[in-house]
Each structure stands twice: as structure tokens, then as C-alpha cells.
Design an enzyme around this catalytic site. Structure first.
Site, PDB file in Angstrom:
ATOM      1  N   ASP A  95       0.820  -1.216   0.000  1.00  0.00           N
ATOM      2  CA  ASP A  95       0.000   0.000   0.000  1.00  0.00           C
ATOM      3  C   ASP A  95       0.854   1.267   0.000  1.00  0.00           C
ATOM      4  OD1 ASP A  95      -2.289  -1.487  -0.048  1.00  0.00           O
ATOM      5  OD2 ASP A  95      -2.708  -1.319   2.093  1.00  0.00           O
ATOM      6  N   ASP A 210      -3.309  14.323  20.994  1.00  0.00           N
ATOM      7  CA  ASP A 210      -2.192  13.996  20.112  1.00  0.00           C
ATOM      8  C   ASP A 210      -2.364  14.574  18.715  1.00  0.00           C
ATOM      9  OD1 ASP A 210      -1.065  12.632  22.180  1.00  0.00           O
ATOM     10  OD2 ASP A 210      -1.074  10.667  21.230  1.00  0.00           O
ATOM     11  N   ALA A 222      -7.056   3.113   7.375  1.00  0.00           N
ATOM     12  CA  ALA A 222      -5.648   3.287   7.737  1.00  0.00           C
ATOM     13  C   ALA A 222      -5.544   3.976   9.098  1.00  0.00           C
ATOM     14  CB  ALA A 222      -4.931   4.066   6.636  1.00  0.00           C
TER      15      ALA A 222
END
Length: 321
Positions: A95, A210, A222
Site C-alpha cells: 500500500d 495527540d 488506515a
């Protein structure tokens, strides 16, 4: 020998004649040539690329063979120069190699046939039948086209000329293409970051944590998935906004409409609390700290080719469940 493709075929591939029809060759000839991008760190991908280049050459098709390691890491939305000359881009890798090729292709519409020589290979076709039969099928129009939404990401940095007008960003130097996602995360110092985001001018959330991921449907499997986002069917044209480890119990992922624009405000972070910008997992090198970003879908889709693909839900069930 790696070139014994004319006599030694895998059993399941013998039913297909690997020769390309004259009509298919004419279509490719009109588009000039085929781009082959290989993962040059994978010995099997290198062998397959040489075999495929020899096969296409024997069919009178011009080939441009490139190592993924030599290609530009981050590309503007237009893709690499002269990309329109290719009739097909064949990717031999995983990928990550496909994502880098998609950036090189940009918004040109050149179809990408991924053949998996990596690990997960969620965007690629399995290599079980061999690379030559897969490419022959693609050139004979026997592969299914999937149109995937991609992103245009414009980053406004400290010192850039910008008065908050989105039209001014179009002339900026920090414009990027991404197929999966744009991520705005804490930098090398590891300190918590502050960010706000709005959708089509409407403020939605202000948080510390974060960072934030803005993904396409393709990227929903993903980074966005790892951050707690939903699985989204690849034909969906909207965006997915997912906070990363937010310092609150009231955080939610947001799925936008296809024409919505997501604006991320990073201006509340002082110099000692840096924010890093990643496009499809690769960091953008910025001279000054990012102050805000505008994320929207490109008008032209990225085209992926699938051959005998079971479908998104069957594939997701096998990989994720």
C-alpha cells in the site's frame, strides 16, 4: 529463470492467454507508455518488474520503469511532470508504494493497477495469478475501475500572506496531494497539541490531545481506523475527521458531506509545542510552524483497478474482522 513466463505458468493462470489484443495495444499506443513502479527493497518485486517489462516490450509497448525509492516523497496536486503520457501505472509493492504512485499520478486520471508484494496490501490485487495475466487483463479492459476521492491539503505557515480568506491559500507554496489522509500531530518534542476544526465554516470542536486526522474513505481503513474512526465504503465522496487520543471523554469522529471543506486551526500552539503535518504517513517539511490547514477533496478522482476483487465488505470482513 525469471524470464520463463512464456512456458511456465501457474496452474490457475493457464486459462488466460497473456498476449494483448491488437485493440488493447492500440489504446496503450495512443497513451504512449506504461509506468511500472516497483518496491526496490523487495527482491520479488524487482524480479517481477523485469519480467513484466520484458513482456510489455515484446508486445511493442513502451515502458518506464521506476524505483519507488527514487520518486519524490511529497507531490503537489498536479502530480509529476508529463504524467499524462502514461496509459497505465502498474505498482509492484504494498500500500505504501501505491500511495506514493498515487501522489505521482495526482489528478491526471491515469489508472493504477496495484499488485501486492507487501504486507497488508489492502489497495492492491493479490499476485497469486502472476503479474503478466493481471496486466494483460487491465489492458484488455477486464479490470474493474474504482474511483477514489483524494485530498488537496493547503497548509498556511507562520509568516505566510493570509488574511483568513480561503482563496488566498490557492496561491500558497504548501499545497499537497494525499489519497489516504492528512494528519496533524504532536511533533518531535512529544508535547500535547491544541487544535480546532470547522466544517464548511461552521465551528465543530476545540480540543487538546495527540492531534487530528482528516481522511478520505480510502484512508478510513488506515490511520483514521487506528484512531477510532469508522470503516467507510470507498465510493463515498466525503471526509472523515477523527481526533487522536483527545484529552476529553466527549470526542467523536465526524463524517462530512462530499462537498464540505475542513479547516484545522493550529494557531493556539506556542513555539515550544510544535505540530507536525503528515500526508499519507510522510512528513511535510515546513520552514515555519503551521498555523492552519484547509482540507478538501480534489475534483478529479484517483482510479484504482481491481481484478476479480471480492468487494469492499468481503475484503474488510476478512482483513479486519
Amino acid at each position: 529463470s525469471r524470464f520463463e513466463w512464456t512456458t511456465e505458468w501457474p496452474e490457475r493462470s493457464k486459462a488466460r492467454d497473456p498476449r494483448i489484443s491488437n485493440a488493447s495495444k492500440d489504446r496503450v499506443a495512443e497513451s504512449m507508455k506504461v509506468l511500472i513502479v516497483r518496491n526496490n527493497y523487495n527482491a520479488k518485486a524487482i524480479d517481477a518488474s523485469l519480467m513484466l517489462a520484458a513482456f510489455l516490450g515484446s508486445q511493442g509497448i513502451e515502458v518506464d520503469l521506476r524505483d519507488v525509492g527514487s520518486m519524490s516523497t511529497l507531490s503537489p496536486c498536479g502530480g509529476m511532470a508529463g504524467v499524462e503520457a502514461y496509459g497505465l501505472a502498474v505498482v509492484l509493492g504494498g500500500d505504501g508504494t501505491i500511495l506514493r504512485t498515487a501522489r505521482a499520478v495526482g489528478t491526471s486520471g491515469v489508472p493504477i493497477l496495484g499488485i501486492n508484494f507487501g504486507n497488508l496490501g489492502f489497495l492492491a490485487n493479490p499476485a497469486d495469478e502472476g503479474v503478466v495475466p493481471l496486466v494483460a487483463a487491465a489492458l484488455a479492459d477486464e479490470a474493474q475501475r474504482e474511483e477514489r476521492t483524494s485530498l488537496r491539503v493547503d497548509v498556511v505557515c507562520e509568516g505566510d500572506e493570509d488574511e483568513g480568506d480561503i482563496s488566498l491559500v490557492d496561491a500558497g507554496a504548501h499545497s499537497y496531494f494525499a489519497l489516504n489522509e492528512a494528519a496533524f500531530t504532536r511533533g518531535a518534542l512529544g508535547k500535547i497539541v491544541s487544535c480546532k476544526f470547522s466544517v464548511s465554516g461552521e465551528p465543530v470542536a476545540s480540543m487538546r490531545g495527540d492531534g487530528l486526522v482528516v481522511a478520505t474513505a480510502t484512508g478510513s481503513t488506515a490511520y483514521a481506523l487506528s484512531a477510532g474512526g469508522p470503516l467507510v465504503a470507498p465510493s463515498f465522496g466525503g471526509l472523515v475527521v477523527v481526533p487522536i487520543a483527545p484529552h476529553t471523554l466527549r470526542s467523536r469522529a465526524v463524517v462530512t458531506a462530499p462537498n464540505d471543506v475542513v479547516e484545522v486551526d493550529l494557531s493556539d500552539n506556542p513555539e515550544g509545542r510544535e505540530v507536525a503535518v503528515f500526508l499519507d504517513g510522510e512528513q511535510a517539511v515546513l520552514e515555519t510552524r503551521p498555523m492552519r490547514a484547509i482540507v478538501r477533496k480534489n475534483l478529479e478522482p484517483t482510479v484504482l483497478l481491481r481484478y476479480k476483487h471480492p468487494g469492499f465488505y468481503a475484503h474488510a470482513s476478512e482483513v479486519f474482522f
